[in-house]
Design an enzyme around this catalytic site. Structure first.
Site: not given
Length: 525
Positions: A255, A294
């Site tokens: 990620e 994020c």
């Protein structure tokens, strides 16, 4: 105080003084961490041999109950974790809750979900395949837990949730976890692991943690291990191309960077529910955890006729959000986690300003509440406006990991699609529209470059779970620059920690091997 590392079933301090962790408001040194001198090869092998064997001997239902026990331990220590979050991350009460309560909620979700797999120890996938003219010889696909270790190299922004959202499905699958938290905020992850180890709810070797440098950790990965990383695209590339990872075809889940979008439809005009919901969500994503998520909104795509109205509405709300020491009553926005992150965010903001004008924030005279700006790591929430579209050089590429977002006016749905896709792959986009033609054209056109798309209209109202909130039952991950990885999604996450294989043999052999197998279709239920 130096934080100890838990490996080989024991607590060990690294050599030397260690790296310091600081309070991002006062600059005070809190603890130190060190991994120097640790035998990481032996630590990984112990996890595989002891932790893995003990977990695989349990049924899925027993491991699910074990996760429930972990959640109970963490729930009992919740106040301690909030205190560490405040001191080491500068977290407000809401920020700490987002991280700590999110971790506990995720564990409880997997504890509930895992019960459906019952007394099985592996998974049977699909029906049997005839391989002869009669049923004398058939094929059956199975998934078995990996015999390796799940290595988590985590990010600084979610030391609690980032640990347990990965650990929950791995442990439920029967794979031990080996955690390397980001150094600046490692204290919370280390304390949580310490509490769980002390409580004895996990088998010896099922969880390990190393704080400080990862050193040569990846040199020792094996063919049945999994490496899961959250962080920068540059570090992700180094992990993917590490010689041992390549040579042993180690599974890697990434990620990475993501310039996520919020997209208003042509019907989201001032006064509409969709417009108001978008304003509220943009402000929330700019301020919760000071934009250090994020999944935070980085670009706001707005129909050109109302783009200035949207920017003005967001700016007005930001003006009422006090920024400063989270210990002070009324403060809504805290600092970034370190001076290094502050410097990186300000550098990124300077790059965005090459394309955009400031609507709110970026005040050189900004003074946080009850904090010394020289010692603290604050960045004033900042909203920018860019009317250069696809010609912008920075806005579509630079992710400022802090409280910064940019409004971009668009002309039609095709241009909105082009802007969203220009991000090169994102974790999430949120859409604010009740126009079926717009939603029907937009969503399929951006779906292959987004891991999650949230569509909000008046019928949903405030009942949506949030642009930046990752739910354990839904997929988390994204293609392209977002890393190409997948996490969560309910029991689907267990697939990462199983190996698919097919057995060819007689019906009697397949019956024998199917005795302890649950239906793999349950992973997608």
């Amino acid at each position: 105080m130096k934080l100890a590392n838990h490996i080989c079933g024991q607590w060990l301090e690294g050599r030397g003084e260690g790296l310091p962790l600081h309070d991002p408001v006062s600059g005070e040194q809190l603890v130190t961490v060190s991994s120097d001198g640790l035998d990481l090869a032996a630590a990984l092998e112990f996890s595989r041999r002891e932790g893995g064997a003990a977990l695989r001997a349990m049924t899925y239902a027993a491991r699910a109950a074990m996760l429930g026990g972990v959640a109970e331990v963490l729930q009992a220590k919740r106040a301690d974790y909030f205190d560490i979050s405040l001191r080491n991350s500068g977290a407000t009460e809401a920020d700490a809750g987002f991280d700590v309560d999110g971790a506990i909620f995720t564990l409880k979700s997997y504890a509930r979900a895992g019960k459906v797999l019952g007394a099985a120890r592996c998974l049977r996938e699909g029906g049997r395949v005839a391989l002869a003219k009669t049923d004398v010889f058939q094929g059956q696909h199975f998934l078995v837990p990996l015999s390796g270790v799940a290595i988590f190299i985590n990010a600084f922004n979610f030391p609690a949730w980032g640990l347990w959202e990965k650990a929950a499905p791995a442990l439920l699958a029967g794979v031990p976890v080996f955690v390397k938290p980001a150094t600046p905020t490692a204290w919370l992850a280390q304390r949580m692991v310490a509490d769980v180890v002390e409580a004895g709810v996990l088998p010896t070797g099922a969880i390990s943690i190393v704080c400080g440098s990862a050193r040569e950790l990846l040199d020792h990965v094996g063919e049945c291990d999994v490496v899961s990383f959250t962080g920068s695209a540059d570090t992700a590339a180094r992990i993917r191309n590490h010689p041992a990872v390549v040579a042993r075809s180690v599974r890697v889940n990434i990620e990475a960077d993501s310039v996520n979008s919020a997209i208003l439809g042509p019907d989201a005009v001032p006064g509409s529910a969709e417009f108001d919901l978008a304003v509220k969500e943009v402000v929330r994503e700019l301020t919760v955890k000071a934009g250090q998520k994020c999944t935070a909104i980085r670009r706001v795509l707005v129909p050109a006729p109302v783009a200035r109205d949207l920017a003005a509405a967001v700016a007005a709300r930001l003006a009422g959000m006090p920024v400063g020491n989270p210990r002070t009553a009324g403060v809504r926005v805290g600092p970034l986690v370190s001076k290094a992150q502050q410097a990186a965010a300000l550098e990124g903001l300077a790059r965005l300003r090459e394309d955009a004008e400031v609507v709110y924030g970026a005040d050189p005279g900004f003074m946080p509440v009850d904090a010394d700006p020289q010692q603290a790591a604050f960045v004033q929430p900042t909203l920018l406006f860019c009317d250069k579209g696809l010609a912008a050089r920075q806005v579509h590429d630079v992710e400022v990991f802090g409280p910064v977002a940019t409004v971009l006016p668009y002309g039609d749905v095709a241009e909105a699609v082009a802007f969203a896709r220009r991000g090169g792959g994102s974790l999430v986009a949120s859409v604010y529209s009740a126009d079926p033609a717009f939603v029907g054209a937009l969503v399929p056109a951006i779906a292959d470059l987004h891991g999650r798309i949230m569509v909000v209209d008046a019928s949903v109202g405030a009942n949506h779970t949030g642009h930046g909130n990752v739910m354990p039952t839904c997929l988390h991950g994204g293609p392209g620059r977002a890393g190409g990885g997948e996490e969560l999604g309910g029991l689907r996450a267990l697939a990462m920690y199983h190996r698919r294989h097919v057995v060819q043999g007689s019906a009697a052999v397949l019956d024998l091997l199917s005795r302890e197998a649950a239906d793999a279709a349950l992973l997608g239920a």
